[in-house]
Design an enzyme around this catalytic site. Structure first.
Site: not given
Ligand code: NOJ
Length: 740
Positions: A268
């Site tokens: 992430d």
């Molecule tokens: C953080 C989030 O937890 C995740 O779900 C998301 O896809 C990414 N950022 C990208 O924006």
């Protein structure tokens, strides 16, 4: 290098050979480049990403949504870098792109996997038209805590329902063939356990015993992998002391070892760097080492891999084999997407944004997602013929942006049709609609306009109160500790109630709310989640009986926040509660001696029942279930059993009902939940009609992870229920026997 022809993309031998050829030609820096995903910042992305692309230091980008810019980035990667490897272009396409469908929790409330598949299909088509080839969806974290803001993005509390919906979203995004235009890579997230954040605080620690992890949290990911999801994203959270981004048990033992996953895993956002913040590693070098050895193939928006991996390889701490297998899985996805053949996007190849079919699908999704929680004295549906004046009150009656919900970076509020607009369209000149927003936002505490709301309601034949949460109150990093209607909304309800007019609450929200303080003050509640672009027409059709509500809750609604976590498939405990074994706090005498009466699992002030159970949802039809039966009394492993019941509609309208099948395994090597959803069907029943609904269960459907955390099907007695919610009372039984 030789391009892989479209007919060869499906040929995995050819693809593997091409991957090997590429790997042989790549420098270590170029390999690490493939493992790095960078986000667009402000300004023209080719200006600041161009040099990195030319040098092969970027394998993927995210958050670029302008087609010319995407094409230019692809052009630099393909034409100006040494090896010409095209880019993955990722985006959070969560519940629609420009046309917004209900939030995923609302889509789960449709109990209609086809709705989810279609929603994802239309989203993929709209996103493809700007060059996006990778969606960070589905989010399949089991969510049993309504305080958690990201419950909105989930399919709710149940493993079976989430698995089915997750698979449908993967199918909708990826299509039948990933290399077809309009198919984009899915990303099942967040692996794993993110939804169990302590007290629903986003990013907080999770502690999930392995048995629960395997029985509850992992099956939706297994299902997504089996359905062909080509990528997975790690969770931000710490799982039993090992953050998911460094969790080799999850990423190596389970995902690759047990499940045979051949796609790739992305971290992430910055979560590799955060391993240090967690306190698992001392510095970026340690974080890069922990993540790559655990099995994270690509870093999202960070520079830890770019800055550390080369050194780790040079020092011999990370083998080149490990790097090669990460890069191979990333390249594999690019080949499968057909990017080597067609890196560029021509928007003209795609259907127009928000076309009629897309809007119709969004409307159907919103219609099927709304849950009628309560409908005393048939307050709904409204009839135009019986109304002269209608009061439409509340901060969410005419809020085109708010009805879209969380995670709608690209959603276009100009496309939204609000309930107020749709109601006016439907009633035309026949009914005088009096609109008072009464509150500037859902959080407002200013009650100055409540007199105007009272006046509008007083002279009307019915009052529609549009309440709930604005979009920003749910989603990532937007958890709440109090999940009542925010601001002065409960006061608004009471003020309007004083008019004595029928009051119908339509609630749009990103989570289950505690409605205890208003439930008795209104005649009906239609819970519409954040319904998306077509929320207005969908809600209006339901209010006026053009359609009957058919949504069912994908998550339990607590009475009080202190009951959380509360979910239907809990364990029985050694002291299960029942109505005659609980005390209420007000009934306890002063200085009452400690007593064993009522020593069962309940709260003195909340009892043990939720406000509305999982699976609940009313209809304008009147459904009755009877005559549950099984086609045999016992089955052995490998055999099937058919469980059926009769469903009658004694009402006056035709409607869809979600027939639900629950099973309880009475005795297990580990304790089993009091009920588990094992099947459901959306059926249409005409007035006066009785239909038979059957579920065909295989013994494997009764499998679970037992004492040794291996999958097992244990013999013994099972109870089964068929009905319209998890509180269904119509029960049957059968046995699973050992036979040789
Ligand atoms: C953080 C989030 O937890 C995740 O779900 C998301 O896809 C990414 N950022 C990208 O924006």
């Amino acid at each position: 290098m030789t391009a892989v022809g479209a007919e060869e993309i499906g040929n995995s031998d050819v693809v593997e050979q091409r991957i090997d050829e590429l790997l042989n030609r790549m420098s270590l820096a170029e390999k690490i480049g493939q493992m790095s995903q960078l986000s667009a910042g402000s300004g023209y992305a080719p200006d600041y990403l161009g040099e990195g692309l030319r040098q092969g230091r970027i394998g993927a980008v995210l958050n670029v949504v302008d087609v010319e810019t995407v094409n230019e980035l692809q052009r630099i990667a393909v034409e100006e870098s040494r090896l010409g490897i095209p880019l993955l272009v990722g985006r959070d396409v969560i519940h629609g792109f420009k046309t917004i469908f209900p939030i995923p929790l609302g889509q789960a409330a449709t109990w209609n996997p086809e709705i989810v598949r279609m929603g994802a299909r239309f989203a993929a088509l709209e996103a493809s038209a700007v060059g996006i080839n990778w969606a960070f969806a589905p989010m399949i974290d089991i969510s049993r805590d309504a305080r958690w803001g990201r419950i909105a993005e989930s399919f709710g509390e149940d493993t079976y329902l989430t698995s089915l919906m997750g698979v449908s979203m993967v199918q909708g995004l990826q299509g039948d063939d990933l290399s077809e235009p309009g198919s984009i890579a899915a990303c099942a997230k967040h692996f794993a356990g993110y939804g169990a954040a302590e007290s629903g605080r986003d990013y907080a620690t999770t502690n999930i015993p392995e048995n629960e992890l395997r029985n509850v949290y992992l099956p939706p990911f297994r299902a997504a992998v089996d359905a062909g999801a080509v990528t997975l994203m790690t969770s931000f959270s710490d799982l039993d002391g090992v953050p998911a981004t460094a969790n080799d048990f999850l990423l190596r033992d389970v995902l690759r070892g047990e499940w045979g996953f051949t796609g790739f895993v992305v971290s992430d956002w910055d979560s590799i760097h955060q391993l240090q913040v967690h306190g698992l590693t001392a510095d970026d070098e340690g974080s890069a080492f922990a993540a790559i050895t655990a099995g994270v193939d690509m870093e999202m928006s960070g520079d830890v891999y770019a800055g550390q991996l080369e050194k780790l390889v040079d020092e011999g701490r990370v083998s080149i084999g490990l790097i090669d297998s990460a890069v191979a899985s990333i390249l594999r996805t690019k080949f499968q997407l057909g990017l080597f053949e067609n890196p560029y996007t021509n928007p003209g190849d795609y259907p127009p944004i928000a076309n009629e079919a897309t809007l119709e699908a969004a409307r159907k999704a919103a219609s099927q997602s709304a849950v009628l929680l309560k409908n005393d004295n048939n307050a709904l549906p409204l009839s135009v013929d019986k109304l002269a004046r209608l009061a439409v009150i509340g901060p969410l009656a005419d809020a085109p942006y708010e009805q879209l919900g969380t995670w709608i970076f690209d959603g276009d509020p100009n496309l939204s049709i609000t309930p107020l607009q749709a109601i006016r369209d439907l009633v035309g000149e026949n009914v005088e609609v009096r609109f008072v927003a009464a509150m500037q936002t859902s959080r407002s505490r200013n009650t100055e306009a409540f007199d105007a709301a009272f006046e509008a309601a007083k002279d009307s034949d019915a009052v529609l109160l549009f309440l709930g949460e604005e979009a920003i109150l749910s989603g990532e990093a937007h958890s709440r500790a109090n999940i009542d209607l925010p601001g002065a909304q409960a006061e608004l309800v009471r003020r309007v109630r004083e008019t004595g007019k029928p009051v119908i609450a339509v609630i749009q929200a990103g989570r289950p709310l505690t409605l205890t303080n208003i439930v008795d003050e209104v005649d009906a509640i239609l819970f519409a989640w954040h319904p998306g672009t077509m929320g207005g027409p969908a809600i209006t059709d339901l209010l006026f009986g053009v359609e009957s509500p058919s949504g069912k809750l994908p998550a339990t609604f607590p009475r009080m926040v202190g009951q959380i976590p509360i979910y239907y498939n809990q364990k029985n405990s050694g002291k299960p509660p029942s109505a005659d074994r609980i005390l209420h706090i007000d009934d306890i005498e002063e200085r009452a001696p400690q007593t064993s009466f009522g020593m069962s699992a309940f709260h003195l002030d909340a009892g043990f029942m939720p406000l509305f159970p999982f699976g609940h949802g009313l209809s304008y039809a009147s459904f009755e279930y009877k005559n549950i039966r099984t086609n045999q009394t016992a089955i052995a492993r490998g055999e099937r059993i058919v469980i059926s019941a009769e469903l009658s509609n004694s009402g006056t309208v035709a409607a869809d009902e979600i027939v639900q099948l629950y099973v309880r395994d009475l005795v297990g090597s580990v304790t089993r939940p009091v009920r588990e959803l094992k099947g459901f069907q959306r059926v249409r029943v005409e007035p006066g009609q009785t239909i038979s609904v059957s579920f065909d269960l295989h013994s494997d459907d009764l499998a679970f992870f037992g004492r040794d955390n291996r999958r097992t099907v244990e013999s013994g007695e099972f109870h089964v229920w068929i009905g319209g919610s998890s509180a269904a009372e119509l029960r049957g039984e059968f046995r699973l026997v050992d036979r040789d």
